[in-house]
Design a protein around this motif. Sequence first.
Motif, mmCIF file in Angstrom:
data_model
loop_
_atom_site.group_PDB
_atom_site.id
_atom_site.type_symbol
_atom_site.label_atom_id
_atom_site.label_comp_id
_atom_site.label_asym_id
_atom_site.label_seq_id
_atom_site.Cartn_x
_atom_site.Cartn_y
_atom_site.Cartn_z
ATOM 1 N N LEU A 40 18.583 -71.020 -10.285
ATOM 2 C CA LEU A 40 18.329 -70.391 -11.832
ATOM 3 C C LEU A 40 17.134 -70.795 -12.592
ATOM 4 C CD1 LEU A 40 19.302 -68.207 -13.791
ATOM 5 C CD2 LEU A 40 20.735 -69.879 -15.035
ATOM 6 N N LEU A 44 14.186 -68.224 -13.498
ATOM 7 C CA LEU A 44 13.784 -67.951 -14.727
ATOM 8 C C LEU A 44 12.351 -68.049 -15.031
ATOM 9 C CD1 LEU A 44 16.517 -69.405 -16.661
ATOM 10 C CD2 LEU A 44 16.188 -67.130 -15.970
ATOM 11 N N PRO A 48 13.382 -62.801 -16.747
ATOM 12 C CA PRO A 48 14.558 -63.329 -17.482
ATOM 13 C C PRO A 48 15.713 -62.954 -17.035
ATOM 14 C CG PRO A 48 13.536 -61.417 -18.558
ATOM 15 C CD PRO A 48 12.478 -61.843 -17.426
ATOM 16 N N PRO A 49 16.950 -63.297 -17.406
ATOM 17 C CA PRO A 49 18.317 -63.146 -16.867
ATOM 18 C C PRO A 49 18.482 -61.734 -16.858
ATOM 19 C CG PRO A 49 18.414 -65.076 -18.443
ATOM 20 C CD PRO A 49 16.849 -64.597 -18.746
ATOM 21 N N ASP A 50 18.376 -60.994 -17.871
ATOM 22 C CA ASP A 50 18.525 -59.667 -17.881
ATOM 23 C C ASP A 50 17.645 -58.546 -17.111
ATOM 24 O OD1 ASP A 50 15.989 -59.566 -19.399
ATOM 25 O OD2 ASP A 50 17.056 -58.531 -21.137
ATOM 26 N N ASP A 67 24.882 -71.014 -8.689
ATOM 27 C CA ASP A 67 24.156 -70.539 -10.113
ATOM 28 C C ASP A 67 24.053 -69.176 -10.445
ATOM 29 O OD1 ASP A 67 23.175 -73.210 -10.103
ATOM 30 O OD2 ASP A 67 21.256 -72.498 -10.354
ATOM 31 N N LEU A 71 23.875 -67.928 -14.489
ATOM 32 C CA LEU A 71 23.140 -66.551 -14.880
ATOM 33 C C LEU A 71 23.922 -65.609 -15.567
ATOM 34 C CD1 LEU A 71 20.727 -64.338 -14.236
ATOM 35 C CD2 LEU A 71 21.905 -64.081 -12.090
ATOM 36 N N ALA A 74 24.273 -66.604 -19.231
ATOM 37 C CA ALA A 74 23.005 -66.400 -19.824
ATOM 38 C C ALA A 74 23.090 -64.871 -20.288
ATOM 39 C CB ALA A 74 21.870 -66.702 -18.930
ATOM 40 N N ARG A 75 23.390 -63.973 -19.332
ATOM 41 C CA ARG A 75 23.576 -62.648 -19.496
ATOM 42 C C ARG A 75 24.570 -62.263 -20.793
ATOM 43 N NH1 ARG A 75 20.884 -59.205 -15.248
ATOM 44 N NH2 ARG A 75 22.488 -57.643 -15.959
ATOM 45 N N THR A 78 23.820 -64.005 -24.322
ATOM 46 C CA THR A 78 22.418 -63.480 -25.096
ATOM 47 C C THR A 78 22.487 -61.987 -25.315
ATOM 48 O OG1 THR A 78 21.240 -63.226 -22.983
ATOM 49 C CG2 THR A 78 20.759 -65.406 -24.206
ATOM 50 N N TYR A 110 29.432 -58.608 -15.494
ATOM 51 C CA TYR A 110 29.197 -58.448 -13.975
ATOM 52 C C TYR A 110 30.354 -57.348 -13.614
ATOM 53 C CZ TYR A 110 33.402 -61.379 -12.860
ATOM 54 O OH TYR A 110 34.517 -61.806 -12.709
#
Length: 247
Positions: A40, A44, A48-50, A67, A71, A74-75, A78, A110
Motif C-alpha cells: 500500500l 500511494l 490515492p486510495p480512491d 494490504d 486500502l 483508507a477508502r 476518508t 468494497y
Amino acid sequence: MRITVLGGVAAWPGTVGGCAGYLVERDGYRLLVDPGYATLPRLLRHVPPDAVDAVYVSHGHPDHCADLQPLLRARALTDRDGPPLPVYAPPGSLQPLLAIDEPGLVDGAYTLHEFHPGDTFALGCFRVRTWLLPHFVPNAGARFEVDGRVLAYTGDTGPDPDLPALARDADLLIADATYVDTVPDRYAGNLSTAAEVGRYAASAGTRRIWLTHLWPGTDPQAAVDAARRAYAGPVDVAVPGLTLTLP
C-alpha cells in the motif's frame, strides 16, 4: 497498458520491498493485482486510495492480499459515501482478512465478486481468463487482455501443464520463481523455480518475463541466469518501481 511493480518478495516483506503487488493501468482505469504485505505505501506513491478502480486477488495467502485491508480502511475512513471497490477473488479466500476489523467498519467500502479459477469474465476494460494452478490453497493464475495486449500472471504455482497456455504469446509474463533451480521437498508441487519459468515461457512464445515471489535472500542475478538458460527474451526480477508500457 502500463504495469508497475509495487512488490515482489515471497512470504514476508523486506526493508526495500514488499510482497506481491502490481498496478495495471489502461486509459485511466487502474487495476490492483495482489495487494500483498507492504504494497500500500508503494501504491500511494502513484495514486490515492480512491483512484483504484478494482482489485484482483489470486489467492488468500497474506503475502498476496494483506494490504487490501488498509486500502479499504483508507477508502472507508476518508469518504464513507464513496463508491465501493470491486474486489475479485476465489471463493472464501478473503474471509479471514475481511473479518479482522471491527464489524461493519469497511463493509461499504468494497463489493466482493467471487469467481472460480477457470472462469472468464470482464473486469473493467480487461478480459480476464483464469486457471486453477497448484498451490497450498486455490490459486487463480490469469491472463489480462485489452486491445490485443496480454499480461499473464501465475500467482503462486507449482509445475502445471496449463502454464504454457496461460503464457502463450503474452507480452509480459509475471511468474512465480520462488527458487532458482530446485524446490525443497516440503514445497514440491506448490512453488516454482526460475529455471522452470524459462522453459515454459520459451515454449509458449512469451515476449518478456518478470520473475516474482523470489524467496528472501535469493540472488536476483542467479534467478535471471537460470531463466535465461532456456529463454532468449528479456528477463527481469520484479522489484518495486519496475514499469513497462505496452502501447
